[in-house]
Write a protein that holds these residues in place. Structure first.
Motif, PDB file in Angstrom:
ATOM      1  N   VAL A   1       0.823  -1.210   0.000  1.00 51.54           N
ATOM      2  CA  VAL A   1       0.000   0.000   0.000  1.00 51.54           C
ATOM      3  C   VAL A   1       0.859   1.263   0.000  1.00 51.54           C
ATOM      4  N   LEU A   2       2.163   1.085   0.197  1.00 55.54           N
ATOM      5  CA  LEU A   2       3.079   2.227   0.130  1.00 55.54           C
ATOM      6  C   LEU A   2       3.747   2.346  -1.237  1.00 55.54           C
ATOM      7  N   GLY A   3       3.285   1.523  -2.185  1.00 58.08           N
ATOM      8  CA  GLY A   3       3.766   1.652  -3.558  1.00 58.08           C
ATOM      9  C   GLY A   3       4.913   0.758  -3.931  1.00 58.08           C
ATOM     10  N   ASN A   4       5.264  -0.235  -3.102  1.00 57.47           N
ATOM     11  CA  ASN A   4       6.343  -1.151  -3.464  1.00 57.47           C
ATOM     12  C   ASN A   4       5.942  -2.004  -4.670  1.00 57.47           C
ATOM     13  N   ARG A   5       6.936  -2.590  -5.309  1.00 55.03           N
ATOM     14  CA  ARG A   5       6.688  -3.410  -6.497  1.00 55.03           C
ATOM     15  C   ARG A   5       5.738  -4.560  -6.167  1.00 55.03           C
ATOM     16  N   ALA A   6       4.803  -4.800  -7.078  1.00 53.26           N
ATOM     17  CA  ALA A   6       3.814  -5.865  -6.877  1.00 53.26           C
ATOM     18  C   ALA A   6       4.424  -7.193  -7.305  1.00 53.26           C
ATOM     19  N   ASP A   7       4.829  -7.992  -6.343  1.00 56.85           N
ATOM     20  CA  ASP A   7       5.437  -9.301  -6.600  1.00 56.85           C
ATOM     21  C   ASP A   7       4.352 -10.372  -6.496  1.00 56.85           C
ATOM     22  N   THR A   8       4.113 -11.084  -7.595  1.00 52.15           N
ATOM     23  CA  THR A   8       3.048 -12.090  -7.575  1.00 52.15           C
ATOM     24  C   THR A   8       3.342 -13.215  -6.587  1.00 52.15           C
TER      25      THR A   8
ATOM     26  N   ARG B   1      -5.884   1.038  -0.641  1.00 51.43           N
ATOM     27  CA  ARG B   1      -6.082  -0.382  -0.913  1.00 51.43           C
ATOM     28  C   ARG B   1      -5.288  -0.781  -2.149  1.00 51.43           C
ATOM     29  N   ARG B   2      -4.613  -1.903  -2.059  1.00 49.15           N
ATOM     30  CA  ARG B   2      -3.841  -2.428  -3.204  1.00 49.15           C
ATOM     31  C   ARG B   2      -4.300  -3.855  -3.450  1.00 49.15           C
TER      32      ARG B   2
ATOM     33  N   THR C   1      -5.320  -3.476   2.744  1.00 47.38           N
ATOM     34  CA  THR C   1      -5.966  -2.187   2.963  1.00 47.38           C
ATOM     35  C   THR C   1      -5.417  -1.576   4.240  1.00 47.38           C
ATOM     36  N   ALA C   2      -4.934  -0.346   4.132  1.00 49.00           N
ATOM     37  CA  ALA C   2      -4.397   0.366   5.304  1.00 49.00           C
ATOM     38  C   ALA C   2      -5.203   1.640   5.511  1.00 49.00           C
ATOM     39  N   THR C   3      -5.560   1.895   6.762  1.00 47.23           N
ATOM     40  CA  THR C   3      -6.323   3.094   7.106  1.00 47.23           C
ATOM     41  C   THR C   3      -5.459   4.014   7.959  1.00 47.23           C
TER      42      THR C   3
END
Length: 559
Positions: free
Chosen positions: A45-52, A97-98, A65-67
């Motif tokens: 949720v902080l924008g790091n690379r999406a690793d499958t 949410r990511r 999801t982070a609030t």
């Protein structure tokens, strides 16, 4: 600060919902339990690379999801959200949410509005500051060191920025004037030639339309000359119809009193004479207006040709030529007046430069003094953190004038030397991640602030230390968490140290369990009894003893 974290299908976590509050929160658990999974999930949720590889085996997708909630939304967040056209009402939480698919690809949302991952990276700097074994952000990045020192010194950065802006405007105005004058001087001969050409013609506003109308009338007159001449022969002379009407009217005037019909006939005849007279006057006026003068027509056509040629030359309309003349005269006048104006602008630029330099030098002095105080404050924190041989230095260096800016004339960087006799080097050059984390903790305590992020996370800052050093780390983490900006700060620490864990206001235990062939990671918020048991486990190992529980109680009571 971070108030909630919801994880679905991330590695060993199938479903997890956590709530967080202010102060120091600690996360403990046995090695390999999955503490890194939480940090990886938060990184999404902080924008790091999406690793499958993060998607739980057998699942199609995962989500995190982070609030975050704030008393007042930080300016950096507000500006970034406005630029991305993401609407958020005052007091409304920020929900990021990511979603990550197993076959690749991810989507990001802020308050249910689709956004690019780049926005998450922009927001991350104000949301979470992570210090771990491979820290390359936050206090390690020298780009923020000057701002931190200025905050520590309560320096007059705004006054320097205002002086810089005044100087910048004065320089720009002076440069523009110099360029204009130099260009005008280079074009002076051409300007004079153009002005002479226009002055000889002396164009007038509205002249083109007047000349064009006159030419049109003359051309019509040439065409109608024969017909007008024939009409003049009809109306001119004693035998003309108008003359005959006038004679008849005079005769009828003598006899009209004899009968009413004669009077009516006279009135009708008078009207005819009047109308015929008006017709004669109109014909004379038309003849004069349509008079064909070949010489005058040639003059008009030549004038129109010259005016239109000049308009094309100056890329304007004919009616704009008088304004072009005025502009040329103004440029030539500026050349004559230029030296005097230039002298005034140069004086204004020198004055603005002197004001800026004086304020920047004062700021430099403030920074140097504050740097010495900060160095002493950090040095006092090093020994308790088992960094006895380390030295800290805030390097404040004056830059050459071409590098001056709204921030002043200095570069600022935090430097350290970890061994006696070693040269100072940037923070990021420290070999040991544990040393780096402790050094950053010392610096944060000395600065008495959290670098701007809403939540600060220390990942295993206590690696390789114990006893009094671990206690010192725990005490400083708690102090740092409780003293953030007077708003109730938030600091999360992943730790293996019972001394650090005992300092937490909240305590989360991460555990891994096996159900047949399925392995899961879970996180539980511990109550007082659970905290005692977990800290006792950390003290004694696999078998929790009564002595370990008693020691855990002492740690908790002393926290």
């Amino acid at each position: 600060m971070l108030t909630a974290l919801s994880i679905r299908n991330i590695v060993l976590i199938d479903a997890l919902d956590l709530s967080f509050g202010p102060g120091l929160g600690v996360l403990t658990g046995e090695t390999g339990a999955g503490k890194s999974i939480l940090l990886d999930a938060l990184g999404l949720v902080l924008g790091n690379r999406a690793d499958t590889a993060l998607v739980r085996a057998g699942e199609d997708q995962a989500s995190v999801t982070a609030t975050f909630e704030f008393g007042t939304l930080p300016a950096l967040l507000q500006d970034a959200l406005e630029e991305a056209e993401v609407e958020i009402e005052p007091g409304e939480p920020l929900i990021i949410r990511r979603r990550l698919k197993a076959d690749g690809g991810s989507k990001a949302f802020v308050n249910d509005q689709p956004v690019g991952v780049a926005l998450l990276r922009t927001l991350a700097g104000a949301l979470v500051e992570l210090h771990g074994q491979h820290d390359d952000r936050g206090l390690v990045n020298p780009r923020g060191h000057r701002m931190l020192l200025d905050r520590y010194a309560d320096a007059d950065v705004a006054g320097v920025a205002a002086a810089w802006e005044d100087w910048r405007k004065a320089r720009s105005k002076l440069a523009a004037e110099r360029e204009a004058i130099e260009q005008a001087r280079a074009d002076q001969d051409l300007l004079l030639a153009h002005l002479s050409e226009l002055t000889n013609i002396e164009p007038q506003e509205g002249e083109e339309e007047t000349l064009a109308n006159s030419r049109t009338d003359m051309q019509k007159g040439e065409k109608l000359a024969g017909d007008l001449e024939d009409l003049r022969t009809v109306w001119d002379g004693s035998d003309s119809p108008l003359a005959a009407l006038r004679v008849a009217a005079r005769k009828l005037d003598r006899i009209a009193p004899e009968h009413p019909l004669l009077a009516e006939a006279l009135a009708a005849l008078d009207r005819a004479v009047i109308e015929a007279g008006e017709a004669e006057e109109k014909l004379q006026a038309a003849g004069e207006a349509l008079q064909h003068d070949p010489l005058e027509l040639d003059r008009i056509e030549q004038r129109l040709f010259e005016l239109r040629a000049l308009a094309r030359k100056h890329n304007c309309q004919v009616d704009d030529l008088p304004e072009v003349m005025r502009g040329l005269r103004a440029k030539l006048d500026a050349i004559e007046q230029g030296d005097a104006d230039l002298a005034d602008l140069e004086k204004a630029e020198r004055t603005a430069h002197e004001v800026y330099r004086a304020r920047a030098e004062a700021l430099h002095g403030t920074r140097v003094g504050a740097a010495m105080q900060l160095d002493e404050a950090v040095a006092a924190e090093l020994a308790p953190l088992k960094l006895d041989s380390a030295r800290f230095k805030t390097a404040v260096a004056e830059q050459p004038e071409e590098k001056w800016s709204a921030h002043g004339m200095d570069s600022v960087e935090f430097l350290i030397a970890t061994n006696p006799g070693a040269d100072f080097a940037p923070l990021g050059k420290i070999a040991s991640g544990g040393e780096l984390s402790r050094f950053i903790l010392a610096l944060k305590v000395a600065l008495a602030e959290q670098g701007g992020a809403a939540t600060v996370i220390f990942d295993e800052i206590d690696r390789g230390v114990g006893g009094a050093v671990a206690s010192a780390i725990g005490e400083r983490l708690a102090r740092l968490a409780n003293g953030n900006k007077g708003e109730g700060g938030q600091l999360l620490a992943v730790t293996h140290s019972p001394q650090v864990a005992a300092r937490g206001r909240t305590h989360y235990m991460i555990a891994k369990s096996n159900e047949g062939t399925v392995t899961k990671t879970s996180v539980a918020l511990l109550d007082a009894e659970g905290r005692q048991e977990e800290i006792a486990r950390m003290l004694s190992g696999a078998e929790v003893t009564d002595e370990a529980r008693a020691q855990a109680d002492r740690l908790l009571e002393g926290a």
